[in-house]
Design a protein around this motif. Structure first.
Motif, PDB file in Angstrom:
ATOM      1  N   GLY A  50      42.214  56.067   6.645  1.00  0.00           N
ATOM      2  CA  GLY A  50      40.840  55.560   6.539  1.00  0.00           C
ATOM      3  C   GLY A  50      40.805  54.042   6.502  1.00  0.00           C
ATOM      4  N   GLY A  55      40.376  51.366   2.085  1.00  0.00           N
ATOM      5  CA  GLY A  55      41.646  51.530   2.800  1.00  0.00           C
ATOM      6  C   GLY A  55      42.185  50.210   3.333  1.00  0.00           C
ATOM      7  N   VAL A  75      36.905  57.355  14.010  1.00  0.00           N
ATOM      8  CA  VAL A  75      35.487  57.639  13.781  1.00  0.00           C
ATOM      9  C   VAL A  75      35.080  58.841  14.619  1.00  0.00           C
ATOM     10  N   GLY A  94      26.519  50.792   7.269  1.00  0.00           N
ATOM     11  CA  GLY A  94      26.142  50.720   5.864  1.00  0.00           C
ATOM     12  C   GLY A  94      25.648  49.344   5.493  1.00  0.00           C
ATOM     13  N   LYS A  98      22.601  47.228   7.425  1.00  0.00           N
ATOM     14  CA  LYS A  98      21.429  47.459   6.566  1.00  0.00           C
ATOM     15  C   LYS A  98      20.874  46.143   6.046  1.00  0.00           C
ATOM     16  N   THR A 191      39.036  58.078   3.046  1.00  0.00           N
ATOM     17  CA  THR A 191      38.297  58.529   4.231  1.00  0.00           C
ATOM     18  C   THR A 191      36.769  58.525   4.050  1.00  0.00           C
ATOM     19  N   GLY A 193      32.830  59.035   3.381  1.00  0.00           N
ATOM     20  CA  GLY A 193      31.934  60.180   3.556  1.00  0.00           C
ATOM     21  C   GLY A 193      31.025  59.969   4.748  1.00  0.00           C
ATOM     22  N   SER A 211      21.555  57.673   9.120  1.00  0.00           N
ATOM     23  CA  SER A 211      21.857  56.232   9.086  1.00  0.00           C
ATOM     24  C   SER A 211      23.031  55.908  10.010  1.00  0.00           C
ATOM     25  N   VAL A 232      19.485  54.918   0.197  1.00  0.00           N
ATOM     26  CA  VAL A 232      19.585  54.755   1.663  1.00  0.00           C
ATOM     27  C   VAL A 232      18.229  55.067   2.300  1.00  0.00           C
ATOM     28  N   GLY A 361      37.781  54.994  -3.309  1.00  0.00           N
ATOM     29  CA  GLY A 361      36.496  54.837  -2.628  1.00  0.00           C
ATOM     30  C   GLY A 361      35.638  56.085  -2.713  1.00  0.00           C
ATOM     31  N   ASP A 362      34.757  56.228  -1.729  1.00  0.00           N
ATOM     32  CA  ASP A 362      33.724  57.273  -1.767  1.00  0.00           C
ATOM     33  C   ASP A 362      34.291  58.691  -1.792  1.00  0.00           C
ATOM     34  N   PHE A 403      18.398  47.413  -1.833  1.00  0.00           N
ATOM     35  CA  PHE A 403      17.752  46.428  -0.964  1.00  0.00           C
ATOM     36  C   PHE A 403      16.474  46.977  -0.335  1.00  0.00           C
TER      37      PHE A 403
HETATM   38  C1  FAD Z   1      23.207  53.044   4.817  1.00  0.00           C
HETATM   39  C2  FAD Z   1      24.228  52.644   3.784  1.00  0.00           C
HETATM   40  C3  FAD Z   1      24.061  51.454   3.106  1.00  0.00           C
HETATM   41  C4  FAD Z   1      25.003  51.049   2.155  1.00  0.00           C
HETATM   42  N1  FAD Z   1      24.812  49.865   1.495  1.00  0.00           N
HETATM   43  C5  FAD Z   1      25.701  49.463   0.575  1.00  0.00           C
HETATM   44  C6  FAD Z   1      25.518  48.223  -0.121  1.00  0.00           C
HETATM   45  O1  FAD Z   1      24.540  47.506   0.098  1.00  0.00           O
HETATM   46  N2  FAD Z   1      26.451  47.854  -1.027  1.00  0.00           N
HETATM   47  C7  FAD Z   1      27.551  48.636  -1.291  1.00  0.00           C
HETATM   48  O2  FAD Z   1      28.372  48.259  -2.113  1.00  0.00           O
HETATM   49  N3  FAD Z   1      27.750  49.813  -0.648  1.00  0.00           N
HETATM   50  C8  FAD Z   1      26.846  50.247   0.267  1.00  0.00           C
HETATM   51  N4  FAD Z   1      27.045  51.438   0.924  1.00  0.00           N
HETATM   52  C9  FAD Z   1      28.201  52.275   0.554  1.00  0.00           C
HETATM   53  C10 FAD Z   1      29.480  51.746   1.186  1.00  0.00           C
HETATM   54  O3  FAD Z   1      29.313  51.646   2.592  1.00  0.00           O
HETATM   55  C11 FAD Z   1      30.622  52.687   0.853  1.00  0.00           C
HETATM   56  O4  FAD Z   1      30.671  52.833  -0.556  1.00  0.00           O
HETATM   57  C12 FAD Z   1      31.966  52.164   1.321  1.00  0.00           C
HETATM   58  O5  FAD Z   1      31.973  51.945   2.697  1.00  0.00           O
HETATM   59  C13 FAD Z   1      33.064  53.167   0.946  1.00  0.00           C
HETATM   60  O6  FAD Z   1      34.294  52.709   1.425  1.00  0.00           O
HETATM   61  P1  FAD Z   1      35.505  53.727   1.649  1.00  0.00           P
HETATM   62  O7  FAD Z   1      36.699  52.881   1.911  1.00  0.00           O
HETATM   63  O8  FAD Z   1      35.562  54.700   0.550  1.00  0.00           O
HETATM   64  O9  FAD Z   1      35.119  54.579   2.948  1.00  0.00           O
HETATM   65  P2  FAD Z   1      34.524  54.180   4.348  1.00  0.00           P
HETATM   66  O10 FAD Z   1      34.099  52.771   4.402  1.00  0.00           O
HETATM   67  O11 FAD Z   1      33.516  55.214   4.657  1.00  0.00           O
HETATM   68  O12 FAD Z   1      35.759  54.314   5.344  1.00  0.00           O
HETATM   69  C14 FAD Z   1      36.358  55.531   5.641  1.00  0.00           C
HETATM   70  C15 FAD Z   1      36.989  55.446   7.019  1.00  0.00           C
HETATM   71  O13 FAD Z   1      37.888  56.535   7.192  1.00  0.00           O
HETATM   72  C16 FAD Z   1      37.699  57.085   8.487  1.00  0.00           C
HETATM   73  N5  FAD Z   1      38.183  58.467   8.467  1.00  0.00           N
HETATM   74  C17 FAD Z   1      37.596  59.550   7.910  1.00  0.00           C
HETATM   75  N6  FAD Z   1      38.369  60.632   8.071  1.00  0.00           N
HETATM   76  C18 FAD Z   1      39.461  60.226   8.757  1.00  0.00           C
HETATM   77  C19 FAD Z   1      40.622  60.881   9.221  1.00  0.00           C
HETATM   78  N7  FAD Z   1      40.831  62.192   9.006  1.00  0.00           N
HETATM   79  N8  FAD Z   1      41.550  60.162   9.893  1.00  0.00           N
HETATM   80  C20 FAD Z   1      41.369  58.851  10.131  1.00  0.00           C
HETATM   81  N9  FAD Z   1      40.288  58.170   9.706  1.00  0.00           N
HETATM   82  C21 FAD Z   1      39.345  58.846   9.014  1.00  0.00           C
HETATM   83  C22 FAD Z   1      36.208  56.950   8.691  1.00  0.00           C
HETATM   84  O14 FAD Z   1      35.839  57.055  10.041  1.00  0.00           O
HETATM   85  C23 FAD Z   1      35.981  55.555   8.141  1.00  0.00           C
HETATM   86  O15 FAD Z   1      36.219  54.583   9.127  1.00  0.00           O
HETATM   87  C24 FAD Z   1      26.130  51.862   1.886  1.00  0.00           C
HETATM   88  C25 FAD Z   1      26.309  53.064   2.582  1.00  0.00           C
HETATM   89  C26 FAD Z   1      25.366  53.454   3.517  1.00  0.00           C
HETATM   90  C27 FAD Z   1      25.560  54.750   4.258  1.00  0.00           C
END
Ligand code: FAD
Length: 496
Positions: A50, A55, A75, A94, A98, A191, A193, A211, A232, A361-362, A403
């Motif tokens: 991820g 990541g 993705v 995100g 946004k 990875t 959500g 979104s 969201v 993360g998420d 926001f």
């Molecule tokens: C509309 C929206 C607005 C948001 N606004 C904010 C904000 O203002 N402030 C804030 O702090 N947070 C915000 N968030 C939340 C924030 O985007 C997430 O909390 C953050 O991106 C989580 O990071 P992560 O590393 O856990 O996962 P992600 O950033 O989701 O990254 C996961 C990655 O893993 C990849 N992946 C998944 N499965 C696999 C697999 N099997 N093999 C390879 N790759 C894979 C995915 O494609 C993705 O690229 C927002 C979210 C949304 C949807």
């Protein structure tokens, strides 16, 4: 810890030799499935699944500290076919797009205010295509920036979709179907959500977007129905209204669940005053495409027992997110998930049920779904794995901002949480409605709302007299308000 890594690596090298032998056997037809088709196996100290906020932060930090690191990111296109580049949710679908669209909407408000301040501006229409191109180009530049940063730090990047083969091995499949086998001593699952689609509503998947699509639309979504009450949902509805689009939000129960409800009311009241329509207590039951291309949505109002319909150009589902755990084959590695949320169960050190596999993360159970916490958790995990630090992530009192047009920042407990935790008799609430002069708008009729916008409160004094929560709503830039909330909260609790 570094020595521990090397020590364990000794055992691990044995596994790799065994795996290499297995791969050789595969070449002569001895092994089934992924191992047979994959072109050899590559070994790393640390493998991150991820390439999003958490990541990438973890991978870069570990590589900087001398580890051999690989990141796999893939993705899966949205049901509408939208896809994007490296960087995860925040960068592509995100926080970043946004915030830019929110900013575009705020600018629209300023343009409307400008003549009252002496700027001889004519009314100007908003052009979605121009904004979308600028936003999408910015996001693409960030995708590129992430790739360069990985290269600079000698992190190997694979654009493949990963799933576990066993507790130390992951098989990745590229867009073209090519398989790659990767092994590592430590594996980090980050990875994230994806948006949830309702499964029980006819036409939801076929005609609706989420979104994941909205920020990549080349043309204006037009008249939009946003279904959901999450931040969201409200953020998207807020900027769509601000950009001049006819926008309706359909809310089944309460807006911004988990946030202070009095502040949430300020947010939705202000949105309504700006033109966002709210359909409360309603649930959609059907989406149909009409001959003229419009979408007809049928919904039910359980309180009246009546059914109603409306037509829209776009239906946006913002009803929550589901963790990306389904296709990881976690059972092959022995990683446990929560039966209710499907998120990965972790301890305070981000360790899963398998000692050398971590989740941040998420995708991890009980973590705030926020970028800064994912980044910090990733960095601290890398530092611990590299023996540089024993610090663990503190997930308490994380400030956050919504926001919406009236921005809302908060930290600590909401009033409802403070009462539930400490009992009403132990909670002291203070509210400070303000009328900040610098936000005064000479446009007729706006002043009373400007007063209400800036209501500020500090709910939740715990029995020991410590401040347990703070929230403020105002216009604009609650992000700076959040920081000051956080600082005052820390000062008041004596932690700073
Ligand atoms: C509309 C929206 C607005 C948001 N606004 C904010 C904000 O203002 N402030 C804030 O702090 N947070 C915000 N968030 C939340 C924030 O985007 C997430 O909390 C953050 O991106 C989580 O990071 P992560 O590393 O856990 O996962 P992600 O950033 O989701 O990254 C996961 C990655 O893993 C990849 N992946 C998944 N499965 C696999 C697999 N099997 N093999 C390879 N790759 C894979 C995915 O494609 C993705 O690229 C927002 C979210 C949304 C949807």
């Amino acid at each position: 810890m570094a020595a521990a890594l090397r020590g364990a690596g000794g055992r691990f090298r044995w596994r790799i030799r065994a795996a290499a032998a297995a791969a050789a056997a595969a070449a002569v037809g001895g092994v089934r499935g992924a191992t047979r088709r994959a072109a050899g196996r590559q070994n790393y100290d640390l493998l991150v699944i991820g390439g999003g906020s958490g990541g990438l932060a973890c991978a870069k930090e570990a590589a900087q500290l001398g580890k051999k690191v690989a990141v796999v990111d893939y993705v899966e296109p949205s049901p509408r076919g939208t896809r994007w580049g490296l960087g995860g949710t925040c960068v592509n679908v995100g926080c970043i797009p946004k915030k830019l669209m929110h900013q575009a909407a705020l600018l629209g408000g300023m343009v409307q205010d400008a003549p009252h301040y002496g700027w001889a501006l004519q009314p100007v229409p908003h052009d979605w295509a121009t904004m979308a191109e600028a936003v999408q180009n910015h996001v693409k530049s960030l995708n590129w920036g992430h790739r360069v940063q990985l290269q600079d730090r000698k992190v190997t990047y694979f654009n493949i979709k990963a799933s576990f083969v066993d507790a130390h091995t992951v098989c990745g499949v590229s867009k073209g179907g090519k398989e790659t086998l990767l092994s590592a001593e430590h594996i980090i699952i980050a990875t994230g959500g994806r948006p949830r689609y309702p499964t029980h509503i006819e036409g939801a998947l076929e005609y609706g977007i989420t979104s994941d699509d909205l920020f990549w639309l080349k043309e204006s979504p037009g008249k939009t129905l946003v279904v959901g009450a999450s931040y969201v949902a409200l953020e998207c509805a807020g900027f769509l209204t601000g950009l001049g689009l006819d926008t309706t939000v359909m809310i089944r129960s309460i807006p911004l669940r988990g946030f202070d409800q009095q502040m949430s009311s300020l947010v939705t009241e202000y949105m309504a005053s700006q033109g966002t329509r709210f359909l409360r207590g309603c649930t959609p039951s059907r989406v149909q495409r009409l001959p003229d291309g419009q979408l007809q949505v049928t919904w039910e109002d359980p309180s009246s027992g009546k059914e109603d319909t409306g037509t829209f150009n776009t239906v946006l589902w913002a009803i929550g997110r589901i963790p990306e755990t389904r296709s990881l084959n976690l059972e092959k590695a022995g990683v446990h998930t929560s039966p209710t949320s499907q998120k990965i169960l972790v301890d305070a050190l981000e360790t899963t049920s398998v000692p050398h596999i971590y989740a941040i993360g998420d995708v991890a159970e009980g973590r705030p779904e926020l970028t800064p916490t994912a980044i910090m958790a990733g960095k601290l995990l890398a530092q611990r794995l590299c023996g540089q630090s024993s610090d663990v992530m503190d997930y308490e009192n994380v400030p956050t901002t919504v926001f919406t047009p009236l921005e809302y920042g908060c930290v600590g407990l909401s009033e409802e949480e403070a009462v539930a935790r400490h009992g009403e008799e132990h909670v002291e609430l203070s509210q400070a409605p303000q009328k900040p002069g610098f936000k005064y708008s000479p446009r007729k009729g706006r002043l009373p709302l400007e007063c209400a916008q800036s209501a500020c409160r500090g709910p939740g004094v715990a029995p020991e007299g410590t401040l347990s929560g703070l929230a403020g709503a105002g216009k604009p830039e609650a992000s700076s308000m959040t920081s000051s909330c956080y600082c005052s909260s820390l000062q008041r609790t004596g932690r700073n």
